[in-house]
Design a protein around this motif. Structure first.
Motif, PDB file in Angstrom:
ATOM      1  N   SER A   2     -12.440 -21.578  23.973  1.00  0.00           N
ATOM      2  CA  SER A   2     -13.065 -20.944  25.311  1.00  0.00           C
ATOM      3  C   SER A   2     -14.039 -21.975  26.066  1.00  0.00           C
ATOM      4  O   SER A   2     -14.194 -23.104  25.640  1.00  0.00           O
ATOM      5  N   ALA A   3     -14.273 -21.577  27.317  1.00  0.00           N
ATOM      6  CA  ALA A   3     -14.929 -22.382  28.045  1.00  0.00           C
ATOM      7  C   ALA A   3     -16.286 -22.508  27.661  1.00  0.00           C
ATOM      8  O   ALA A   3     -17.080 -23.568  27.403  1.00  0.00           O
ATOM      9  N   ASN A   4     -17.048 -21.512  26.866  1.00  0.00           N
ATOM     10  CA  ASN A   4     -18.166 -21.734  26.156  1.00  0.00           C
ATOM     11  C   ASN A   4     -18.196 -22.718  25.023  1.00  0.00           C
ATOM     12  O   ASN A   4     -19.106 -23.676  24.884  1.00  0.00           O
ATOM     13  N   GLN A   6     -15.953 -25.124  24.820  1.00  0.00           N
ATOM     14  CA  GLN A   6     -15.831 -26.458  25.338  1.00  0.00           C
ATOM     15  C   GLN A   6     -17.126 -27.037  25.720  1.00  0.00           C
ATOM     16  O   GLN A   6     -17.291 -28.139  25.611  1.00  0.00           O
ATOM     17  N   PHE A   7     -17.942 -26.028  26.433  1.00  0.00           N
ATOM     18  CA  PHE A   7     -19.335 -26.606  26.893  1.00  0.00           C
ATOM     19  C   PHE A   7     -20.294 -26.897  25.865  1.00  0.00           C
ATOM     20  O   PHE A   7     -21.016 -27.836  25.901  1.00  0.00           O
ATOM     21  N   ILE A 108     -14.672 -32.550  33.774  1.00  0.00           N
ATOM     22  CA  ILE A 108     -15.193 -31.386  34.347  1.00  0.00           C
ATOM     23  C   ILE A 108     -14.974 -31.637  36.191  1.00  0.00           C
ATOM     24  O   ILE A 108     -15.390 -32.661  36.684  1.00  0.00           O
ATOM     25  N   HIS A 124      -7.119 -26.594  34.851  1.00  0.00           N
ATOM     26  CA  HIS A 124      -6.734 -25.892  33.558  1.00  0.00           C
ATOM     27  C   HIS A 124      -5.493 -26.648  33.010  1.00  0.00           C
ATOM     28  O   HIS A 124      -5.316 -26.503  31.700  1.00  0.00           O
ATOM     29  N   LEU A 129     -12.441 -28.247  32.641  1.00  0.00           N
ATOM     30  CA  LEU A 129     -13.353 -27.091  33.054  1.00  0.00           C
ATOM     31  C   LEU A 129     -13.720 -27.293  34.416  1.00  0.00           C
ATOM     32  O   LEU A 129     -13.780 -28.299  34.809  1.00  0.00           O
ATOM     33  N   ASP A 149     -14.236 -21.557  35.361  1.00  0.00           N
ATOM     34  CA  ASP A 149     -14.706 -21.353  33.983  1.00  0.00           C
ATOM     35  C   ASP A 149     -16.351 -21.162  33.876  1.00  0.00           C
ATOM     36  O   ASP A 149     -16.962 -20.485  32.918  1.00  0.00           O
ATOM     37  N   GLY A 150     -17.093 -21.536  34.908  1.00  0.00           N
ATOM     38  CA  GLY A 150     -18.659 -21.632  34.806  1.00  0.00           C
ATOM     39  C   GLY A 150     -19.265 -21.651  36.192  1.00  0.00           C
ATOM     40  O   GLY A 150     -18.376 -21.745  37.301  1.00  0.00           O
TER      41      GLY A 150
END
Length: 323
Positions: A2-4, A6-7, A108, A124, A129, A149-150
């Motif tokens: 998930s993006a979370n 990954q970050f 990013i 993607h 991201l 993603d964010g």
């Protein structure tokens, strides 16, 4: 992943949760490399690399420098870097620049002035991201619906193309429906401000203007000194220079022979990010973009020293709260 997640993995490598914002003309490989080595995410607008063919060279330079740094076994491993893509329809370089980013698998990508699904899908495709900058909740929802993603919440007082909303209100409303990566931009120039952004619900601070007053920034000495000498009273919010409202230093407007208090409105239909025009470049070179947080900057120093200050201030603020 998930993006979370990954970050979170990215944040674990940082000296503190912060990103150096991409600044037109000012951000080049020299500044990005210094930021990343110091432990914050460095970034630059793809359009800064001119001609277009230079973008491939810039990305190679950044990746090589950071790999060499990490090979020495430093205490602080390098942070990942980001590239800003202007998604406005007038940017006739977008497809070329996006293909170069895909080739280099840029970790990013930051998108601005439009949310386009094909851009998000391209990033993607290799696991990158995409963070999209927004000035209100409406644009935030559109970006996430299209696949970002964010989000980068550009609140009141931020340098460059800024919004007018309170960071408290903006973060609060976004967090009512979005639990993904959220960065906050707007007058963040000290370590305690980064901690405050986290307390409000953001995942990291997004810092631009303060990095103009660094040795590695691609800005002339007069511009850098203007950041050091300036305060929030010197900031003018106007659409005149690009067609979109942004924050600028009044001294540079006066130096250009204009009255900061009597600027006409800009024409958004004439906003142009085509590679063949020099209009925007000239505006951002002669007219200094910066935000209301410049009062916190009292000298020009290296990006590494500035980040070290941020780390110290961030730690001290945490200790004060704990005590």
């Amino acid at each position: 992943m998930s993006a979370n997640k990954q970050f979170d993995a990215i944040k674990a490598k940082l000296a503190l949760p912060a990103i150096g914002a991409p600044m037109f003309i000012v951000s080049t490989p020299k500044l990005v490399i210094a930021q990343c080595k110091a432990g914050v995410i460095g970034s630059f607008p793809a359009l800064n690399a001119r001609p277009a063919e230079a973008l491939d060279e810039w990305l190679t330079e950044i990746k090589t420098a950071l790999a060499d740094h990490d090979a020495t076994g430093p205490v602080q491993v390098s942070a990942p870097f980001a590239v800003n893509q202007i998604v406005h329809r007038s940017n006739d370089r977008l497809q070329h620049d996006l293909e170069v980013c895909v080739k280099h698998q840029v970790p990013i990508v930051i998108t601005s002035l439009g949310a386009r699904e094909e851009v998000f899908e391209a990033v993607h495709s290799y696991g990158g991201l995409v963070f999209h900058d927004i000035i209100n909740n409406k644009f935030a929802k559109k970006a996430i619906e299209k696949g970002a993603d964010g989000l980068i919440a550009v609140a009141a007082g931020a340098g460059g193309h800024a919004g007018t909303l309170s960071p408290f209100a903006l973060v609060q409303e976004i967090r009512e429906w979005f639990d993904g990566p959220l960065l906050l931009s707007g007058c963040i120039a000290r370590g305690e401000s980064i901690l405050a952004a986290e307390a409000m619900g953001a995942d990291a601070g997004y810092i631009g203007s303060a990095f103009i007053a660094t040795e590695e920034a691609n800005a002339n000495d007069t511009y850098k000194q203007g950041i050091v000498d300036g305060t929030m009273a010197d900031i003018v919010y106007s659409s005149y220079f690009s067609g979109v409202h942004g924050n600028y230093h009044a001294a540079s407007i006066r130096n250009a022979g204009m009255d900061p208090a009597a600027l006409p409105d800009g024409d958004i239909s004439k906003m142009n990010f085509a590679s063949s025009t020099e209009t925007t470049a000239k505006a951002w070179k002669d007219i200094w973009g910066c935000g209301q947080g410049i009062g916190a900057i009292d000298r020009v120093q290296s990006a590494g020293d500035y980040v070290a200050e941020l780390v110290s201030e961030y730690s001290a603020a945490k200790s004060r709260l704990a005590g």
